[in-house]
Design an enzyme around this catalytic site. Sequence first.
Site, short mmCIF file in Angstrom:
data_model
loop_
_atom_site.label_atom_id
_atom_site.label_comp_id
_atom_site.label_asym_id
_atom_site.label_seq_id
_atom_site.Cartn_x
_atom_site.Cartn_y
_atom_site.Cartn_z
N TYR A 152 0.95 -1.10 -0.09
CA TYR A 152 0.01 0.07 0.15
C TYR A 152 0.72 1.33 -0.03
CZ TYR A 152 -3.63 3.38 1.55
OH TYR A 152 -4.34 4.40 1.65
N LYS A 156 1.21 4.48 -2.74
CA LYS A 156 1.10 5.74 -2.55
C LYS A 156 2.44 6.54 -2.74
CE LYS A 156 -3.17 5.72 -1.75
NZ LYS A 156 -4.34 6.56 -2.27
#
Length: 244
Positions: A152, A156
């Site tokens: 994740y 990002k």
Amino acid sequence: MADQRVAVVTGASRGIGRAIATALAAAGHAVVIGYAGNDVAAKDVVDEITAAGGRAVAARADVADESDVATMFDTAVEAYGDVDVVVNSAGRLMLSPIAELDLDALDELHRTNIRGSFVVAREAARRLRSGGAIVMLSTSVLGLQFPGYGAYAASKGAVEAMTLILARELRGRDITVNAVAPGPTATELFLAGKDEETIELLAKQPPLERLGTPADIADVVAFLTGPGGRWVNGQVLRANGGII
């Protein structure tokens, strides 16, 4: 209302995206509620905005599909005449130690978080009129580096990398490009699967000793997309209560 600013918000049917959509509507924007699949939730946001005297329409779109995204922008133009603000709040979360990573799940995560960010940013760069603003959503996990968040956080990290580059590529257009990186925020997605002890521990980490709320993040986005944020460009704002 020809002079009304128009905002496209993805991931706007729930959580932080919904709070952003309603905040921008309250600030006077006509809003396009971009959503992936929950027709009922999207309609609920539209109804909430219109009941408060605002203007909103829903547009179903997979952010990683360029045809869907183009159609979403077409919806904005057909309904309101133009696009001034784009907020890409759509995202996918997957937690796993890197050693146990499911690569198919990784591909799905990156399709939404990386490809989707680029597809939305590309369309925004092509469509926004002068004076516009683009806001991407990142995460404060990039600084916190919690175990299990490798995939994740990496996705990002790509969002943050593109932010200043896109701001520079839009030189001369009078369009700002920024990213907002929330810390732990009390959304349904964040709270799912966490026991009270874990939630309390996370809430105590910021000096302000609470979790963020979707409204906290929406207020930052409203600032960046409003007249007070015009001199902020190419930045990542870590909205996390001082957790890092």
